[in-house]
Design a protein around this motif. Structure first.
Motif, short mmCIF file in Angstrom:
data_model
loop_
_atom_site.label_atom_id
_atom_site.label_comp_id
_atom_site.label_asym_id
_atom_site.label_seq_id
_atom_site.Cartn_x
_atom_site.Cartn_y
_atom_site.Cartn_z
N ILE A 1 11.73 10.60 -4.80
CA ILE A 1 11.02 9.91 -3.71
C ILE A 1 12.01 9.10 -2.89
O ILE A 1 12.85 8.38 -3.43
CB ILE A 1 9.93 8.98 -4.26
CG1 ILE A 1 8.81 9.79 -4.94
CG2 ILE A 1 9.34 8.10 -3.15
CD1 ILE A 1 7.91 10.53 -4.00
N MET A 2 11.93 9.23 -1.56
CA MET A 2 12.74 8.42 -0.67
C MET A 2 11.84 7.76 0.36
O MET A 2 10.86 8.38 0.81
CB MET A 2 13.79 9.27 0.05
CG MET A 2 14.89 9.80 -0.85
SD MET A 2 16.16 10.72 0.08
CE MET A 2 16.96 9.39 0.97
N VAL A 3 12.13 6.52 0.72
CA VAL A 3 11.31 5.81 1.71
C VAL A 3 12.11 5.59 2.98
O VAL A 3 13.34 5.58 2.98
CB VAL A 3 10.81 4.45 1.17
CG1 VAL A 3 9.96 4.64 -0.08
CG2 VAL A 3 11.96 3.49 0.89
N PHE A 4 11.37 5.43 4.08
CA PHE A 4 11.99 5.05 5.34
C PHE A 4 12.20 3.54 5.34
O PHE A 4 11.83 2.84 4.40
CB PHE A 4 11.09 5.45 6.52
CG PHE A 4 10.77 6.91 6.57
CD1 PHE A 4 11.78 7.86 6.61
CD2 PHE A 4 9.46 7.36 6.58
CE1 PHE A 4 11.49 9.21 6.67
CE2 PHE A 4 9.15 8.70 6.64
CZ PHE A 4 10.17 9.63 6.68
N SER A 5 12.77 3.01 6.42
CA SER A 5 12.88 1.56 6.54
C SER A 5 11.49 0.97 6.76
O SER A 5 10.52 1.68 7.02
CB SER A 5 13.80 1.19 7.71
OG SER A 5 13.30 1.73 8.92
N ARG A 6 11.38 -0.35 6.61
CA ARG A 6 10.08 -1.01 6.75
C ARG A 6 9.44 -0.65 8.08
O ARG A 6 10.09 -0.61 9.12
CB ARG A 6 10.23 -2.53 6.63
CG ARG A 6 10.65 -3.02 5.27
CD ARG A 6 9.65 -2.71 4.17
NE ARG A 6 8.42 -3.45 4.31
CZ ARG A 6 8.18 -4.63 3.70
NH1 ARG A 6 9.10 -5.18 2.94
NH2 ARG A 6 7.02 -5.24 3.86
N GLY A 7 8.13 -0.38 8.05
CA GLY A 7 7.44 0.08 9.23
C GLY A 7 7.51 1.59 9.38
O GLY A 7 7.11 2.15 10.40
N GLY A 8 8.01 2.26 8.33
CA GLY A 8 8.22 3.70 8.40
C GLY A 8 6.96 4.53 8.46
O GLY A 8 7.03 5.74 8.71
#
Length: 445
Positions: free
Chosen positions: A178-185
């Motif tokens: 799992i990978m996340v974007f930056s905040r607000g992604g």
């Protein structure tokens, strides 16, 4: 039938009450077939966002601190929404499984669960299928989107489901992590879906009714911006006037998909439509203005500088070696000024000045700090002679000293630098000149 990708931010899904508003909005328009959700945000000012709690949970895990109280808060938030809406989705089991396997989970996986659980509940509440972003969004190791893989997976899902709920903020890497974007992604996720689906509109529902022409903390009751182009948005966003994740603009812009910013709490408001071009008549000579403090100018003068090839390049190369970004470069025949962020040179200013002196031997070098930059933006300004003159005349009448002037080559942006103490007053003066006066003239007719 139009196709709309509809994204709801954290404030829009913060409680069962907000879930009900989302359902009313989705059911009010059959074109809203694909729904993207963020993790639940704050319900009130002293509340915590679920994503913040998840980051805190991960910090406890990393430092081997008891995280049971933090996890309890997260669990209670989701179960409260479930119970108040009478939902059946057995997220208790998944939450308990998460708690049991916390030590083997990555930070990315932990913080992504806010969107995951929210989407699971929202899917049942809307009566839509749930589609996990981890099964669709593919992210490269450099955090860029693998568009080919994502497109193939999303097209397959669209063929299977005519509508669905999709969690924002995360995807999966090529190695299955799992990978996340930056905040607000979550905004980015919605834009990715809109791009691949070739949506007619990308709706972004939040807790504000679009963009305002100026900061309401400075200008009382500023007029809303109902239509804005991508280029105008980019200029204003650079100065901090944004309610949309910057990376969410480009996937929509690439396919010329309008982005419609709307207010979940006031769905009747017109909001702001962002698109490549707009033929909607503009009410005012400018579209909006924004400003921010924290800049510094480095003025360099050298007699007969214009005869020295590469002089400016040598100065800029010094700043590049110190990883300093250049904001603006107003220039004359034998002088130029470099505008930089104070924070970027805070620890190296004297070294930079010494190196500039060594490299180019200027006759004079001066530094002025505590500068604020204010951008006045509008695509129609270039078609209205005298706009810049009106702006400078208005500031002159109010005795506001301008220390720097820069105009965009496309003539959609006039940026002025003033002393930080004059930031708010400068914005007020410009707003009054182009907006308040226009309203007064209409009222007099």
């Amino acid at each position: 039938m139009a196709l709309k990708v509809t994204k709801f931010g954290g404030s829009s899904v913060s409680s069962s009450k907000q879930f009900k508003k989302v359902k009313q909005i989705v059911e009010a328009d059959p074109d809203r077939r694909y729904v993207v959700v963020s993790a639940p945000g704050k319900r009130f000012s002293s509340d915590s966002k679920i994503t913040d709690l998840l980051y805190l949970l991960d910090a406890h895990r990393q430092y081997h601190v008891d995280a049971s109280n933090v996890f309890k808060l997260i669990r209670e938030r989701f179960l409260e929404i479930k119970e108040e809406l009478g939902l059946k989705t057995p997220i208790e089991k998944e939450l308990d499984a998460m708690a049991a396997s916390l030590n083997s989970m990555s930070e990315n996986e932990i913080v992504s669960r806010g969107e995951y659980f929210c989407a699971r509940l929202m899917a049942e509440y809307l009566g839509f299928p749930f589609v996990d972003a981890a099964e669709v969004i593919r992210i490269n190791h450099d955090k860029s989107i693998d568009w080919d893989a994502t497109r193939a997976r999303l097209k397959a899902v669209m063929n299977e489901y005519p509508h669905f709920v999709f969690p924002g903020f995360y995807g999966m890497s090529a190695n299955g992590k799992i990978m996340v974007f930056s905040r607000g992604g979550g905004d980015v996720t919605g834009a990715i879906l809109a791009n691949i689906m070739e949506a007619d509109v990308y709706e972004n529902w939040t807790d504000v009714s679009g963009f305002l022409m100026a900061d309401p903390r400075i200008v009382r009751d500023p007029q809303p911006i109902t239509h804005i182009t991508y280029s105008e948005l980019r200029e204003l966003s650079y100065m901090g006037a944004s309610v949309l994740h910057e990376d969410a603009v480009f996937p929509a812009q690439e396919n010329n998909i309008p982005i419609h910013i709307l207010n979940t709490n006031r769905p009747q408001d017109a909001g702001t439509i962002i698109q490549e071009t707009s033929n909607v008549p503009r009410r005012y000579p400018i579209t909006g203005l924004a400003g921010k403090p924290g800049f510094m100018s480095i003025y360099i003068y050298k007699k007969h500088m214009s005869n020295e090839i590469g002089y400016m390049r040598k100065v800029l190369s010094v700043l590049e070696r110190y990883n300093v970004s250049i904001e603006h470069i107003p220039s004359g025949i034998d002088s130029f000024t470099v505008i930089v962020s104070e924070s970027e040179v805070a620890d190296s200013l004297y070294e930079i000045l010494h190196e500039i002196k060594r490299q180019v031997d200027p006759d004079e070098i001066k530094v002025q700090d505590h500068i604020a930059l204010i951008s006045t933006v509008g695509k129609t300004m270039s078609h209205q002679p005298g706009t810049a003159g009106r702006l400078f005349d208005a500031l002159g009448r109010e005795k506001i000293n301008i220390v720097m002037i820069a105009q965009d080559s496309n003539e959609i942006n006039i940026t002025v630098g003033v002393n930080e103490k004059d930031l708010g007053r400068t914005i007020e003066v410009i707003y009054n000149e182009f907006v308040t006066k226009a309203e007064e003239q209409r009222a007099a007719l």
